[in-house]
Design a protein around this motif. Structure first.
Motif, PDB file in Angstrom:
ATOM      1  N   TYR A  78       0.779  -1.227   0.083  1.00  0.00           N
ATOM      2  CA  TYR A  78       0.231  -0.051  -0.128  1.00  0.00           C
ATOM      3  C   TYR A  78       0.613   1.298   0.119  1.00  0.00           C
ATOM      4  O   TYR A  78       0.896   2.255  -0.984  1.00  0.00           O
ATOM      5  CB  TYR A  78      -1.017  -0.152   1.261  1.00  0.00           C
ATOM      6  CG  TYR A  78      -2.346  -0.742   0.725  1.00  0.00           C
ATOM      7  CD1 TYR A  78      -3.183   0.117   0.174  1.00  0.00           C
ATOM      8  CD2 TYR A  78      -2.789  -1.957   0.588  1.00  0.00           C
ATOM      9  CE1 TYR A  78      -4.485  -0.212  -0.245  1.00  0.00           C
ATOM     10  CE2 TYR A  78      -3.741  -2.387   0.292  1.00  0.00           C
ATOM     11  CZ  TYR A  78      -4.810  -1.553  -0.220  1.00  0.00           C
ATOM     12  OH  TYR A  78      -5.894  -2.203  -0.574  1.00  0.00           O
ATOM     13  N   ALA A  81       2.334   1.916  -3.433  1.00  0.00           N
ATOM     14  CA  ALA A  81       1.457   2.495  -4.298  1.00  0.00           C
ATOM     15  C   ALA A  81       1.181   3.765  -4.356  1.00  0.00           C
ATOM     16  O   ALA A  81       0.994   4.603  -5.415  1.00  0.00           O
ATOM     17  CB  ALA A  81      -0.132   1.652  -4.192  1.00  0.00           C
TER      18      ALA A  81
ATOM     19  N   LEU B 168      -5.595  -1.685  -4.474  1.00  0.00           N
ATOM     20  CA  LEU B 168      -4.348  -1.239  -4.972  1.00  0.00           C
ATOM     21  C   LEU B 168      -4.154  -0.591  -6.149  1.00  0.00           C
ATOM     22  O   LEU B 168      -3.490   0.391  -6.336  1.00  0.00           O
ATOM     23  CB  LEU B 168      -3.179  -2.470  -4.754  1.00  0.00           C
ATOM     24  CG  LEU B 168      -2.605  -2.484  -3.314  1.00  0.00           C
ATOM     25  CD1 LEU B 168      -1.701  -3.877  -3.491  1.00  0.00           C
ATOM     26  CD2 LEU B 168      -1.666  -1.333  -3.236  1.00  0.00           C
ATOM     27  N   LEU B 316      -1.881  -5.325 -11.042  1.00  0.00           N
ATOM     28  CA  LEU B 316      -1.204  -4.382 -10.240  1.00  0.00           C
ATOM     29  C   LEU B 316       0.358  -4.057 -11.113  1.00  0.00           C
ATOM     30  O   LEU B 316       0.713  -2.887 -11.243  1.00  0.00           O
ATOM     31  CB  LEU B 316      -0.719  -4.896  -8.921  1.00  0.00           C
ATOM     32  CG  LEU B 316      -0.113  -3.916  -8.207  1.00  0.00           C
ATOM     33  CD1 LEU B 316      -1.223  -2.842  -7.829  1.00  0.00           C
ATOM     34  CD2 LEU B 316       0.274  -4.558  -6.759  1.00  0.00           C
TER      35      LEU B 316
END
Lengths: 118, 324
Positions: A78, A81, B168, B316
């Motif tokens: 997290y 990101a 995400l 991702l």
């Protein structure tokens, strides 16, 4: 921002109160009549036999472990990101290595049959 | 200081009222829609078009006897529904319903709090919900409850991973964990257009997280009676129900906030757009329940671990490459 956290705290308290309040109301309003047969756990109409807290299959434990590992790793991704734009290619390569290890772990669990529900 | 506390309390009270009313009428909406899907009317006796049905149900269940099965762990048995409902409500502290508006001559934000780790709070709260399921199932001293509780927790934790991985991708795009910032970042274009794969993974995970059909195995009536709720009655049962239906709205609100542009939309006021998007999501969930049969448990776990998680991880990586 600290003020916002105060709001969150107030809402959490009010929410918990809202969840507990009905129990008080029920205590005031609801009728009471207890007899042993009523409190028997449901088991399709027969008298329950054996222990309800019985052993259960080890596969739940396997999935629990796998979840724990992966969830912690996801939490690590997290912050990455959020700042990827600023850190650029360096952070990307680092995460590639991290995700590579994660992917190998998943592949290993898969191959070993830990992800099979048998 | 006092003014702040009063405003916080007032906002919390209004928000709670809106949430609980919405949940009550969501149940009615589901019963009505399911009725129509099955070519019947659904509840239509209490009030015009059955509109007072939730109220009647609530009062009825409030006056039901409060009881615990023999041999149950009483403290945990009572605490489980309270915990579940508390965390289900807590999420809404950070969900933005709309931007700032002018109300009674004051600038009021249509969200309770804008914190920079909002998304982590949401995910954390939904993880805590698992405790409500497993403790409720374990403490009842019933075989069905225990099996149901185990099944639901195994399902919910498995799909939490793919949900978190799908989200995400949105964090990558927005560069922030604050839900308000994420909505603001979608002014030019909704993230569902930039991240269709992530949205699909999110949607399937949301279905499984809320224990909805076709992933409603925790309460597969034919085999488990009612899963972890089997031994619950009266208002404690209602609390499980509220938490479950609130979770549907929560997933709808998250889908709207993260993927569908939050309050952004032409012509209509922002709040109306937000509510419409959430409503659409909820109706789709009900529609799916009326249409799709239940999957098998090994299919469920296989989909979560062998399809959704790898797909979300790949997505991702691809998003990160495209971003750089």
């Amino acid at each position: 921002m600290p003020l916002d956290w105060a709001y969150v705290a107030v809402f959490a308290l009010v929410g918990a109160g809202m969840a507990a309040l009905p129990l008080g109301l029920v205590w005031l309003l609801a009728p009471r009549s207890h007899y042993p047969q009523k409190r028997v756990a449901y088991e399709s109409g027969i008298i329950p036999f054996g222990e309800a807290w019985s052993q259960f299959h080890v596969r739940y434990y396997l999935f629990g472990l796998a979840f724990l590992l992966f969830d912690i790793e996801v939490i690590y991704i997290y912050p990455w990101a959020v700042v990827l734009r600023e850190l650029g290619a360096f952070a990307f390569v680092e995460m590639l290595i991290f995700l590579g290890v994660l992917g190998v772990g998943l592949a290993y669990a898969w191959k070993k049959g830990a992800l099979e529900w048998v | 200081m006092t003014a702040v506390v009063v405003e916080a309390l007032l906002k919390s009270a209004v928000l709670l009222f809106v949430l609980l009313t919405a949940t009550a009428y969501e149940v009615l909406l589901e019963r009505k829609l399911l009725g129509r899907f099955q070519v019947r009317y659904g509840p239509n006796r209490v009030g015009p078009w059955g509109l007072l049905q939730p109220l009647a149900d609530g009062i009825k269940l409030l006056t039901k006897e409060d009881f615990a099965p023999a041999g149950a762990d009483r403290v945990v048995y009572v605490a489980a529904p309270v915990l579940l409902m508390t965390v289900a409500l807590f999420v809404y502290a950070v969900i933005p319903f709309g931007p700032e508006v002018e109300l009674f001559g004051r600038r009021v934000t249509l969200y309770l709090a804008d914190v920079n780790t909002a998304l982590l709070l949401v995910l954390g709260a939904s993880s805590l919900g698992v405790y409500g399921l497993i403790l409720g199932g374990w403490s009842s001293n019933s075989k069905y409850s225990l099996l149901g509780g185990l099944r639901s927790s195994a399902q919910v934790i498995s799909y939490e991973l793919s949900l978190a991985l799908a989200v995400l991708a949105v964090v990558l795009e927005a560069g922030s964990l604050s839900l308000v910032r994420i909505v603001q970042a979608q002014e030019q274009g909704w993230f569902v257009l930039r991240q269709p794969v992530a949205f699909l993974v999110f949607f399937l995970s949301a279905l499984a997280e809320t224990n909805r059909a076709p992933f409603d195995l925790p309460e597969a009536e034919q085999e488990l009676v009612a899963g972890y709720q089997t031994e619950y009655g009266g208002f404690k049962f209602v609390m499980f129900y509220i938490a479950e239906y609130l979770a549907m709205i929560t997933q709808g609100a998250l889908a709207a906030t993260l993927f569908l542009g939050g309050w952004h939309g032409p012509l209509l006021p922002p709040v109306v757009w937000f509510v419409l998007k959430v409503l659409l999501f909820v109706v789709v969930l009900i529609w799916i329940r009326a249409t799709v049969p239940r999957v098998r448990y090994d299919q469920l776990m296989g989909l979560g671990w062998k399809v959704l998680i790898p797909v979300a991880l790949l997505n991702l990586l691809v998003s990160a490459v495209l971003l750089l």
